[in-house]
Design a protein around this motif. Structure first.
Motif, PDB file in Angstrom:
ATOM      1  N   LEU A   1      63.311  25.651  25.888  1.00 36.92           N
ATOM      2  CA  LEU A   1      63.783  26.518  26.967  1.00 36.92           C
ATOM      3  C   LEU A   1      62.848  26.525  28.170  1.00 36.92           C
ATOM      4  CD1 LEU A   1      65.039  29.618  24.912  1.00 36.92           C
ATOM      5  CD2 LEU A   1      66.334  27.618  25.657  1.00 36.92           C
ATOM      6  N   TRP A   2      62.022  25.523  28.308  1.00 38.23           N
ATOM      7  CA  TRP A   2      61.038  25.488  29.393  1.00 38.23           C
ATOM      8  C   TRP A   2      61.666  25.704  30.762  1.00 38.23           C
ATOM      9  CZ3 TRP A   2      61.382  22.237  33.532  1.00 38.23           C
ATOM     10  CH2 TRP A   2      62.236  21.133  33.405  1.00 38.23           C
ATOM     11  N   TYR A   3      62.840  25.119  30.974  1.00 34.46           N
ATOM     12  CA  TYR A   3      63.502  25.185  32.280  1.00 34.46           C
ATOM     13  C   TYR A   3      63.889  26.616  32.639  1.00 34.46           C
ATOM     14  CZ  TYR A   3      67.775  25.589  29.564  1.00 34.46           C
ATOM     15  OH  TYR A   3      68.726  26.022  28.688  1.00 34.46           O
ATOM     16  N   GLN A   4      64.235  27.415  31.620  1.00 37.17           N
ATOM     17  CA  GLN A   4      64.593  28.803  31.873  1.00 37.17           C
ATOM     18  C   GLN A   4      63.380  29.596  32.346  1.00 37.17           C
ATOM     19  OE1 GLN A   4      66.961  30.670  28.819  1.00 37.17           O
ATOM     20  NE2 GLN A   4      68.111  28.798  28.387  1.00 37.17           N
ATOM     21  N   TYR A   5      62.255  29.419  31.648  1.00 37.82           N
ATOM     22  CA  TYR A   5      61.035  30.133  32.033  1.00 37.82           C
ATOM     23  C   TYR A   5      60.532  29.648  33.393  1.00 37.82           C
ATOM     24  CZ  TYR A   5      61.341  31.144  27.048  1.00 37.82           C
ATOM     25  OH  TYR A   5      61.782  31.520  25.808  1.00 37.82           O
ATOM     26  N   TYR A   6      60.676  28.386  33.665  1.00 42.20           N
ATOM     27  CA  TYR A   6      60.284  27.810  34.947  1.00 42.20           C
ATOM     28  C   TYR A   6      61.029  28.505  36.090  1.00 42.20           C
ATOM     29  CZ  TYR A   6      59.705  24.001  38.441  1.00 42.20           C
ATOM     30  OH  TYR A   6      59.431  23.246  39.553  1.00 42.20           O
TER      31      TYR A   6
END
Length: 295
Positions: free
Chosen positions: A147-152
């Motif tokens: 889910l890196w893109y969400q936190y980014y």
């Protein structure tokens, strides 16, 4: 392409197949567009179905009718958009089929307005309604990594990154989420045009902040969000399709996946398929739709 005013949007959509055929609404996800259904729609229209394929809010040439409307990407807005489209097109009942954001819109309508739904095709997670109250509960490290893109996108740097690198950002997600799917630059470019909608960045950023409780939703959808917070069950006939190689939403435990469904439900795990199920496995997706409709 056609255009119709539906709720707060002027929706751009494809309407193909016999006008008197059973209605099927095909709903794309993030970061994809209507081209995800090119092969699916060909199969369905050949079988006698009428296929409605809209650009979601923030994509393609779908646009807001009022400059003052919050560019929300919350789940209630997506569900309300779909319901408004059914009303605008005077479609009383339809098979709803989608994945990712589109699957969420379909699940919202299936859960809250089941009288409008003949059947549901939803990709993993089959029950695609967010439990925002639990958004602060940590997942496993492996899941958090995906889910890196969400936190980014929670911060200003991520929003600026998406604004500056729309196509390369989205292409990376295609590659990570469908690691066994080889797609051409031309295929990606056909969909990437829709990411240049002027509302794309605002809608996407709001979506990934709202689901974690970091920003308020649009007040006009507050009543729908309250209903969704109760995690309503889905009783309409449902087919769930899970890509065995999905790089962002791996297949769940069978019992967990089926628990929210109180009606007839069938689940298939598709080997060699990633996140973009309709474009990677159009025959299986079309078969799932046809299993729910009488042609």
């Amino acid at each position: 392409m056609k255009q119709i005013q539906a709720g707060v949007l002027d929706v751009t959509y494809q309407d193909i197949g016999p006008a008197d055929g059973p209605a099927v609404v095909l709903l794309h996800g993030f970061p994809y567009d209507v081209h995800a259904y090119d092969s699916v729609a060909e199969r369905l229209t050949n079988a006698g179905c009428r296929c409605i394929i809209p650009y979601l809010r923030g994509y393609g040439s779908t646009h807001f009718t009022d400059a003052g409307t919050l560019r929300s990407g919350e789940q209630a807005a997506l569900g309300a958009d779909l319901l408004a489209l059914l009303d605008a097109l005077k479609i009383e009942r339809a098979v709803l089929a989608g994945y990712d954001w589109g699957g969420r819109a379909a699940c919202v309508v299936a859960a809250l307005w089941p009288e409008r739904v003949i059947g549901l095709v939803s990709c993993e997670p089959g029950y695609n309604i967010q439990n925002i109250a639990r958004a602060t509960h940590p997942a496993t490290p492996e899941a958090e990594h995906r889910l890196w893109y969400q936190y980014y996108l929670h911060g200003a740097r991520g929003r600026a990154g998406l604004e500056a690198n729309r196509e390369s950002f989205c292409k990376l997600l295609w590659q990570q989420w469908s690691p066994t799917w080889t797609f051409s630059d031309a295929l990606f470019s056909a969909s990437a045009q829709s990411f240049h909608n002027p509302d794309f960045v605002d809608v996407v950023t709001h979506s990934y902040r709202h689901r974690f409780g970091l920003v308020d939703g649009d007040p006009q959808y507050a009543a729908i969000e309250r209903r969704l917070a109760e995690q309503p069950s889905i009783a309409v006939p449902t087919v769930i399709l899970a890509g065995a190689d999905d790089g962002v939403t791996p297949a769940q435990d069978e019992q967990q996946a089926l628990r929210p469904f109180t009606g007839a439900v069938h689940r298939s795990i598709l080997e060699g398929v990633g996140h973009n199920v309709p474009q990677e496995a159009p025959a299986e997706f079309a078969e799932a739709v046809l299993s729910l409709v009488q042609v």
